[in-house]
Design a protein around this motif. Structure first.
Motif, PDB file in Angstrom:
ATOM      1  N   SER A  81       0.822  -1.208   0.000  1.00 17.15           N
ATOM      2  CA  SER A  81       0.000   0.000   0.000  1.00 17.15           C
ATOM      3  C   SER A  81       0.866   1.273   0.000  1.00 17.15           C
ATOM      4  O   SER A  81       0.367   2.374  -0.168  1.00 17.15           O
ATOM      5  CB  SER A  81      -0.934  -0.001   1.213  1.00 17.15           C
ATOM      6  N   PRO A 136      -2.775  -2.021  -4.945  1.00 21.49           N
ATOM      7  CA  PRO A 136      -3.550  -1.455  -3.820  1.00 21.49           C
ATOM      8  C   PRO A 136      -2.792  -0.349  -3.089  1.00 21.49           C
ATOM      9  O   PRO A 136      -2.598  -0.398  -1.877  1.00 21.49           O
ATOM     10  CB  PRO A 136      -3.749  -2.671  -2.920  1.00 21.49           C
ATOM     11  N   HIS A 138      -2.020   3.058  -1.251  1.00 25.30           N
ATOM     12  CA  HIS A 138      -2.752   4.084  -0.499  1.00 25.30           C
ATOM     13  C   HIS A 138      -1.913   5.316  -0.223  1.00 25.30           C
ATOM     14  O   HIS A 138      -2.412   6.346   0.166  1.00 25.30           O
ATOM     15  CB  HIS A 138      -3.259   3.515   0.835  1.00 25.30           C
ATOM     16  N   GLU A 139      -0.609   5.165  -0.356  1.00 28.42           N
ATOM     17  CA  GLU A 139       0.259   6.332  -0.119  1.00 28.42           C
ATOM     18  C   GLU A 139       1.435   6.316  -1.079  1.00 28.42           C
ATOM     19  O   GLU A 139       2.110   5.303  -1.242  1.00 28.42           O
ATOM     20  CB  GLU A 139       0.785   6.337   1.326  1.00 28.42           C
ATOM     21  N   ARG A 163      -5.322  11.321  -6.387  1.00 26.39           N
ATOM     22  CA  ARG A 163      -6.454  10.386  -6.559  1.00 26.39           C
ATOM     23  C   ARG A 163      -7.200  10.383  -5.235  1.00 26.39           C
ATOM     24  O   ARG A 163      -6.605  10.636  -4.186  1.00 26.39           O
ATOM     25  CB  ARG A 163      -5.978   8.946  -6.802  1.00 26.39           C
ATOM     26  N   ASP A 164      -8.463  10.039  -5.268  1.00 23.15           N
ATOM     27  CA  ASP A 164      -9.261  10.040  -4.044  1.00 23.15           C
ATOM     28  C   ASP A 164      -8.699   9.187  -2.920  1.00 23.15           C
ATOM     29  O   ASP A 164      -8.613   9.612  -1.790  1.00 23.15           O
ATOM     30  CB  ASP A 164     -10.696   9.568  -4.349  1.00 23.15           C
ATOM     31  N   ARG A 165      -8.328   7.951  -3.246  1.00 27.91           N
ATOM     32  CA  ARG A 165      -7.951   7.026  -2.183  1.00 27.91           C
ATOM     33  C   ARG A 165      -6.447   7.071  -1.886  1.00 27.91           C
ATOM     34  O   ARG A 165      -5.944   6.285  -1.101  1.00 27.91           O
ATOM     35  CB  ARG A 165      -8.359   5.605  -2.566  1.00 27.91           C
ATOM     36  N   VAL A 166      -5.708   7.991  -2.531  1.00 25.89           N
ATOM     37  CA  VAL A 166      -4.247   7.991  -2.385  1.00 25.89           C
ATOM     38  C   VAL A 166      -3.738   9.246  -1.671  1.00 25.89           C
ATOM     39  O   VAL A 166      -4.073  10.363  -2.049  1.00 25.89           O
ATOM     40  CB  VAL A 166      -3.560   7.868  -3.767  1.00 25.89           C
ATOM     41  N   ARG A 167      -2.939   9.006  -0.634  1.00 22.01           N
ATOM     42  CA  ARG A 167      -2.276  10.111   0.067  1.00 22.01           C
ATOM     43  C   ARG A 167      -0.958  10.376  -0.634  1.00 22.01           C
ATOM     44  O   ARG A 167      -0.224   9.424  -0.936  1.00 22.01           O
ATOM     45  CB  ARG A 167      -1.917   9.615   1.468  1.00 22.01           C
ATOM     46  N   GLU A 198       2.182  15.475   4.227  1.00 23.85           N
ATOM     47  CA  GLU A 198       1.278  15.548   3.094  1.00 23.85           C
ATOM     48  C   GLU A 198       1.475  16.862   2.358  1.00 23.85           C
ATOM     49  O   GLU A 198       1.790  17.887   2.965  1.00 23.85           O
ATOM     50  CB  GLU A 198      -0.157  15.463   3.601  1.00 23.85           C
TER      51      GLU A 198
END
Ligand SMILES: [Zn+2]
Length: 200
Positions: A81, A136, A138-139, A163-167, A198
């Motif tokens: 992730s 998958p 996420h970051e 992207r929405d689900r990506v930090r 971030e």
């Protein structure tokens, strides 16, 4: 003064093309090599050929490997992730040496540099987008140098990869200014990774 024999001049020019080898060092190396025992020179040449023949780029991360996908990409114990974006394949080894990162990598193969004609399409950004769609993730941790080009590239990536689900985070500015990762010691690198922030 007698001129250098042609094979020596040819060897000097070939060696001087290597990174970090100036004309003086190239000359010293060439003169050393032509006076070294033949078997030892043969062995050196074979070592170079062997390394070149066996090392390739991982088709997933772009890192240097004997087998593609590389051991890092195919290791199920690594956190899929998390993906750390680096400028060059060798940066992976610097971060691995620090030993605190357990995610995966992506090599950009350079940084944006309008002056040198390096545009976004010249970097492995499209491949990274494909991975974002397929894996998958996420970051995305951007771990580029803190020079002007590294900064510009980091901001460009943060925008393009949103992207929405990506930090999207960036390693802390604990790295020496205007240099790449190879000059950072292991502790500094670990802290830079831990202190990532971030993009705002
Ligand atoms: Zn890989």
């Amino acid at each position: 003064m007698a001129a250098l024999p042609e094979p020596i001049s040819a060897l000097i020019s070939a060696l001087a093309k290597l990174p970090g080898i100036g004309p003086r060092s190239a000359e010293r190396m060439a003169l050393h090599l032509v006076q070294t025992e033949s078997a030892a020179v043969q062995q050196l040449a074979e070592t170079i050929l062997n390394a070149r023949a066996r090392v390739r780029l991982c088709e997933t991360c772009g890192g240097l490997t004997e087998n593609s996908p590389c051991p890092t990409c195919s290791d199920p114990r690594r956190d899929a992730s998390l993906i750390c974006v680096v400028e060059r394949a060798v940066d992976i080894f610097s971060i691995e040496k620090a030993g605190t990162f357990h995610g995966k990598y992506h090599v950009l193969d350079g940084k944006l540099s309008p002056i040198n004609g390096v545009e976004a399409e010249d970097l492995r950004i499209a491949q990274l987008e494909e991975r974002l769609a397929r894996e998958p993730i996420h970051e995305v941790i951007i771990a580029l140098g803190t020079d002007v080009e590294g900064d510009a590239t980091s901001y460009y990536l943060a925008k393009r990869l949103a992207r929405d689900r990506v930090r999207i985070t960036r390693i802390a500015h604990g790295l020496p200014a205007s240099t790449g990762l190879e000059y950072a010691d292991e502790l500094t690198l670990s802290r830079a990774l831990e202190g990532r922030r971030e993009f705002t």
